[in-house]
Design a protein around this motif. Sequence first.
Motif, PDB file in Angstrom:
ATOM      1  N   LEU A 267       0.825  -1.200   0.000  1.00 61.76           N
ATOM      2  CA  LEU A 267       0.000   0.000   0.000  1.00 61.76           C
ATOM      3  C   LEU A 267       0.862   1.254   0.000  1.00 61.76           C
ATOM      4  N   VAL A 268       2.003   1.172   0.659  1.00 63.05           N
ATOM      5  CA  VAL A 268       2.909   2.317   0.681  1.00 63.05           C
ATOM      6  C   VAL A 268       3.357   2.644  -0.740  1.00 63.05           C
ATOM      7  N   GLY A 269       3.796   1.605  -1.461  1.00 55.58           N
ATOM      8  CA  GLY A 269       4.232   1.816  -2.830  1.00 55.58           C
ATOM      9  C   GLY A 269       3.094   2.300  -3.713  1.00 55.58           C
ATOM     10  N   PHE A 270       1.901   1.753  -3.521  1.00 55.73           N
ATOM     11  CA  PHE A 270       0.743   2.160  -4.311  1.00 55.73           C
ATOM     12  C   PHE A 270       0.478   3.650  -4.160  1.00 55.73           C
ATOM     13  N   HIS A 271       0.437   4.112  -2.921  1.00 50.29           N
ATOM     14  CA  HIS A 271       0.105   5.520  -2.676  1.00 50.29           C
ATOM     15  C   HIS A 271       1.266   6.447  -3.025  1.00 50.29           C
ATOM     16  N   LEU A 272       2.490   6.014  -2.765  1.00 47.33           N
ATOM     17  CA  LEU A 272       3.640   6.848  -3.101  1.00 47.33           C
ATOM     18  C   LEU A 272       3.721   7.069  -4.605  1.00 47.33           C
ATOM     19  N   LEU A 273       3.578   6.001  -5.364  1.00 48.06           N
ATOM     20  CA  LEU A 273       3.667   6.110  -6.806  1.00 48.06           C
ATOM     21  C   LEU A 273       2.520   6.947  -7.363  1.00 48.06           C
ATOM     22  N   GLN A 274       1.328   6.769  -6.811  1.00 46.78           N
ATOM     23  CA  GLN A 274       0.202   7.558  -7.296  1.00 46.78           C
ATOM     24  C   GLN A 274       0.411   9.048  -7.037  1.00 46.78           C
ATOM     25  N   PHE A 275       0.987   9.372  -5.887  1.00 47.14           N
ATOM     26  CA  PHE A 275       1.258  10.785  -5.585  1.00 47.14           C
ATOM     27  C   PHE A 275       2.301  11.353  -6.544  1.00 47.14           C
ATOM     28  N   LEU A 276       3.328  10.567  -6.864  1.00 52.05           N
ATOM     29  CA  LEU A 276       4.332  11.035  -7.831  1.00 52.05           C
ATOM     30  C   LEU A 276       3.702  11.257  -9.204  1.00 52.05           C
ATOM     31  N   LEU A 277       2.814  10.349  -9.608  1.00 48.08           N
ATOM     32  CA  LEU A 277       2.129  10.517 -10.889  1.00 48.08           C
ATOM     33  C   LEU A 277       1.266  11.773 -10.882  1.00 48.08           C
ATOM     34  N   PHE A 278       0.658  12.044  -9.736  1.00 49.70           N
ATOM     35  CA  PHE A 278      -0.131  13.268  -9.591  1.00 49.70           C
ATOM     36  C   PHE A 278       0.752  14.505  -9.788  1.00 49.70           C
ATOM     37  N   LEU A 279       1.929  14.511  -9.185  1.00 47.15           N
ATOM     38  CA  LEU A 279       2.850  15.637  -9.361  1.00 47.15           C
ATOM     39  C   LEU A 279       3.281  15.773 -10.817  1.00 47.15           C
TER      40      LEU A 279
END
Length: 476
Positions: A267-279
């Motif tokens: 879940l950490v990787g899921f949310h971290l990657l999604q936030f980077l994609l958002f940026l």
Amino acid sequence: MPDHSVRQLYDLLAPVTLRPGHARATFTNWGLSYTCTPLSVFEPETEYQCALILELARKEGKSVRVAGIGHSPSDLACTNGFMLRTEKLNRIIEVNSEKKYVVAQAGVILSNLHEALAQHGLAMRNLGSISDQTLGGVVTTATHGSGMHYPVISMDVRALVLLLADGSRVRCSRQERPDLFLASICGLGSTGLILEITLDVEPAFRLKEVQETHSFDDVVGNLDSVAHAAEHVRLWWFPQADVVRVSSSNRTTEPRNPVGTWLWHSLVGFHLLQFLLFLGRYVPSLNLFIGRFMAWLVRDRTVTVDDSHRVFNIDCKYPQYTTEWAVSYDHAEACLRGVRTWLQREFADPSGLRPHSSIEIRFSAPDDIWLSPSNGQRTCWIGLVQFKPYGLNVPYRKLFAHFEEIMIKYGGKPHWAKTHPLGPDALRALYPRFDEFVGVLNEVDPKGIFRNPYVQRHIFGMQGAEYGARVFKKLP
């Protein structure tokens, strides 16, 4: 079946008709890229109710679009007419362990089919990337997995039972009404409503998957050796890092030993990657870093042993825009190098395009299905995605347009479930049986009850705003 008045039909169908304002009265595909509000949405539970829906459509002069889960990342399932949702037509009718086949209704979801087959020691012999889709959707779009000796999944279909536009119930196979059969097992839902599918299966098996990362030149320069190194080989090319993740899977009797890359699958990787994609939506230069970061997350060699469907399936993570093309295996290396040259040019340009994700590469054996992209050829499937973090729009149209130009240059055929720009003239040149397919449609559905804008646009060449490629676009 007795003739009914329109009023009687609406009354009989009331229990399976979604009221306006119901959450499912508006259809949105899994990728959150297309949406429509049909005139009525029906969720039948019986064949009789399906026949009533078609009778109503004939009397009202309306079209009927059959839709399942809505996994197709195009407007293939969208309609302004009636929509028939198949999720409640999901019974498994027969499992024959001795002759190794299953008979199921078209609305059964693959994940549920896996469970039922496992109880009888059976499994599907090949799969695509997800099991959250209906068997009917898989069949009618010639969905594929990967493996040089494994054709599209529709080739495992032994027989179909269809409800045609005139209300007749027919069975077809390679021996019985073969033209209708070969048109229907990649028929885009336009030959009729698939009621039952008889599918060949095999004894349940486990797969041992080895994943390793290599340079692009090492993989593509030895593509034939790589593609034939295991029963099921698929590749994820990270052009931002110029590396390819190679997945090689073979059947095994070893005990289960599921292994994942912790950060990628957590879940950490899921949310971290999604936030980077958002940026990356706001700072496009970040996307090259994001692509390299993805490649770094999965850099280690991994070995996993698990039930077949758990290895075949992958975590698609986020809603996404997708384009995928089937190129003759003989042209695969040249095509991939052409894509690499183009992307390197974009990366070198300060104002160039900045894709953030990997490119998936898979393989399939030849088949004889009229509209299958693998018809008569060994095939390399090349797919490009752009993730939608938090379901938000991201730039993709210029990226996909350039990608598609290269695919078309090498004779590529689009995956039918995904967006593409080809009309009937271009498709006719790619598919020798195209006109025969159209002939079957005109024979079994002369009034076009099963045609929606996607079919009218790509198969029949209809033009105008109501048939446009963006008529159902959820976002610009």
